[in-house]
Scaffold this active site. Structure first.
Site, PDB file in Angstrom:
ATOM      1  CB  ALA A   1      -8.867  -2.644  -4.577  1.00 55.26           C
TER       2      ALA A   1
ATOM      3  NE  ARG B   1      -4.266   1.838   1.697  1.00 60.11           N
ATOM      4  CZ  ARG B   1      -3.819   1.930   0.437  1.00 60.11           C
ATOM      5  NH1 ARG B   1      -3.359   0.864  -0.198  1.00 60.11           N
ATOM      6  NH2 ARG B   1      -3.818   3.089  -0.187  1.00 60.11           N
TER       7      ARG B   1
ATOM      8  CD  GLN C   1       0.900   3.850  -5.713  1.00 59.81           C
ATOM      9  OE1 GLN C   1       1.260   4.923  -6.210  1.00 59.81           O
ATOM     10  NE2 GLN C   1       0.067   3.782  -4.697  1.00 59.81           N
TER      11      GLN C   1
ATOM     12  CG  ASP D   1      -8.644   1.478  -4.921  1.00 61.47           C
ATOM     13  OD1 ASP D   1      -8.202   2.102  -5.911  1.00 61.47           O
ATOM     14  OD2 ASP D   1      -7.954   0.746  -4.197  1.00 61.47           O
TER      15      ASP D   1
ATOM     16  CG  ASN E   1      -7.979   3.859  -9.851  1.00 62.95           C
ATOM     17  OD1 ASN E   1      -7.740   2.868  -9.171  1.00 62.95           O
ATOM     18  ND2 ASN E   1      -7.194   4.205 -10.862  1.00 62.95           N
ATOM     19  CE  LYS E   2      -3.245   5.300  -5.237  1.00 62.83           C
ATOM     20  NZ  LYS E   2      -3.307   5.522  -3.771  1.00 62.83           N
TER      21      LYS E   2
HETATM   22  O1  MRU Z   1      -2.946   2.963  -2.891  1.00 58.85           O
HETATM   23  P1  MRU Z   1      -2.912   1.751  -3.750  1.00 58.85           P
HETATM   24  O2  MRU Z   1      -1.593   1.508  -4.397  1.00 58.85           O
HETATM   25  O3  MRU Z   1      -3.425   0.533  -3.010  1.00 58.85           O
HETATM   26  O4  MRU Z   1      -3.946   2.068  -4.899  1.00 58.85           O
HETATM   27  C1  MRU Z   1      -4.156   1.128  -5.916  1.00 58.85           C
HETATM   28  C2  MRU Z   1      -5.065   1.608  -6.968  1.00 58.85           C
HETATM   29  O5  MRU Z   1      -5.552   2.718  -6.950  1.00 58.85           O
HETATM   30  C3  MRU Z   1      -5.441   0.621  -8.024  1.00 58.85           C
HETATM   31  O6  MRU Z   1      -5.677   1.251  -9.242  1.00 58.85           O
HETATM   32  C4  MRU Z   1      -6.708  -0.112  -7.582  1.00 58.85           C
HETATM   33  O7  MRU Z   1      -6.523  -0.666  -6.296  1.00 58.85           O
HETATM   34  C5  MRU Z   1      -7.115  -1.166  -8.518  1.00 58.85           C
HETATM   35  S1  MRU Z   1      -6.042  -2.547  -8.360  1.00 58.85           S
HETATM   36  C6  MRU Z   1      -6.507  -3.805  -9.350  1.00 58.85           C
END
Ligand code: MRU
Length: 364
Positions: free
Chosen positions: A55, A90, A203, A244, A254-255
């Site tokens: 994010a 996004r 990730q 996010d 979040n993810k």
């Molecule tokens: O789809 P992504 O890889 O952009 O998702 C990232 C996440 O979900 C992170 O946990 C979130 O962005 C926090 S990053 C400091």
């Protein structure tokens, strides 16, 4: 952040003074490729394809995308078009809208001839702010880890579970969820991190494991489904994840899979903390489940897996039968009631509207 002793940020401006540099995160951990971005379309592609992700980082890179766009067309129409186009790349991470909105606010009253230079300065300020914000998140999260370590008469390793990648690769520097971990490790606390692999894009397995390894932090990658089992057996002291978007009531996006970890943590009495920079708070969303847009990504991220072959090539293979459809919601919402608290650059607080507005009266 350090890679084998050398300090880097996740986005920077080249020595030529205008091209934008990022690491290609779709190639990590197999290759550390630096990409050169020269216009806003390349920036948009990098964000959509997740060459940059996380994010805070997509916000900072989009800000530089506005600067690149203004080099070619500094008109108000050019500024508005770049802000709108980059803001759509996004949907879930509110940092993106926050960053391009901040760029527009800083630039639209300037004469067109002054906009490009001012845009680079504003983007640099967003990047510097993110690095300092994340450093402070680490400082406010470190006592949580220290308390766990000190509560053990015999010392003993503090076991942290994290999901996805909320490290320096997801921010300009330090990371959010990983910042307290780096600071604890650097302070000599014995830390070990359980790294959720984080399907479908891995990730955790690819990025979190890589950056923890480069920094020398002990860690173990586990399948996404292992967290509940580890918690049941007392092998997780605390969960720390990134976010996010945090809604006004403290719900946290979040993810995908974060919610299940929070449920398992609650069932097992494991504290579940969320690291949140100010740019991730969306007081315009009253609650998370109905107010936060969840990105749906392509089915191929679920049906296919990419990895390195024994002879060193990157290859993608299909793991789902031909003809079986796949769905790919990329984020989920963890209700505030499951969150032990938020770690912010202003201190720690409860995940609630009252606590958030007390800490961020400027966002009320
Ligand atoms: O789809 P992504 O890889 O952009 O998702 C990232 C996440 O979900 C992170 O946990 C979130 O962005 C926090 S990053 C400091």
């Amino acid at each position: 952040m350090r890679i084998d002793g050398k300090h880097y940020r996740s986005v920077w401006v080249d020595e030529d003074g205008w091209t934008v540099r990022i690491f290609d995160q779709t190639r990590l951990p197999w290759a550390l490729d630096v990409l050169r971005l020269t216009d806003e379309e390349q920036v948009a592609h990098a964000i959509r394809s997740m060459q940059v992700r996380g994010a805070p980082l997509i916000g900072a890179v989009a800000a530089y995308g506005v600067a690149l766009a203004l080099r070619r067309d500094p008109s108000t129409a050019g500024l508005d078009a770049a802000v709108a186009m980059l803001g759509r790349t996004r949907p879930t991470a509110v940092n993106l809208a926050w960053a391009v909105g901040r760029m527009r606010a800083a630039l639209h009253n300037l004469p067109p001839g002054e906009r490009a230079a001012a845009a680079y300065a504003e983007a640099a300020s967003i990047a510097d702010d993110d690095a300092e914000t994340c450093r402070r998140i680490g400082a406010h999260g470190l006592p949580l880890l220290r308390e766990i370590a000190e509560a053990r008469p015999s010392g003993g390793t503090v076991n942290v579970l994290t999901h996805c990648n909320a490290g320096w690769l997801a921010t300009v520097d330090w990371g959010t969820a990983l910042s307290p971990i780096y600071q604890a490790h650097d302070a000599g606390l014995p830390i070990h991190v359980w790294v959720d692999e984080t399907r479908p894009r891995n990730q955790g397995a690819a990025l979190t494991a890589w950056e923890l390894g480069r920094h020398g932090v002990p860690h173990t990658v586990v399948a996404d489904n292992a967290g509940g089992h580890l918690m049941q057996h007392g092998r997780v002291d605390i969960c720390i994840v990134g976010t996010d978007r945090v809604a006004r009531n403290g719900d946290v996006a979040n993810k995908i899979g974060t919610y299940l970890k929070a449920l398992a943590a609650r069932d097992n009495g494991v504290p579940f903390w969320v690291a949140m920079p100010h740019s991730t708070l969306d007081t315009g969303a009253a609650d998370g489940v109905s107010g936060i847009p969840i990105e749906e990504r392509g089915a191929e991220e679920v049906t296919d897996l990419t990895g390195r072959t024994a002879d060193g090539r990157m290859e993608t293979v299909r793991v789902v039968p031909e003809g079986s459809p796949a769905a790919n919601p990329a984020f989920d919402v963890t209700p505030a009631r499951l969150v032990s608290g938020l770690i912010t650059e202003r201190g720690r607080c409860e995940a609630s509207e009252a606590a958030l507005l007390a800490l961020y009266p400027d966002k009320a």
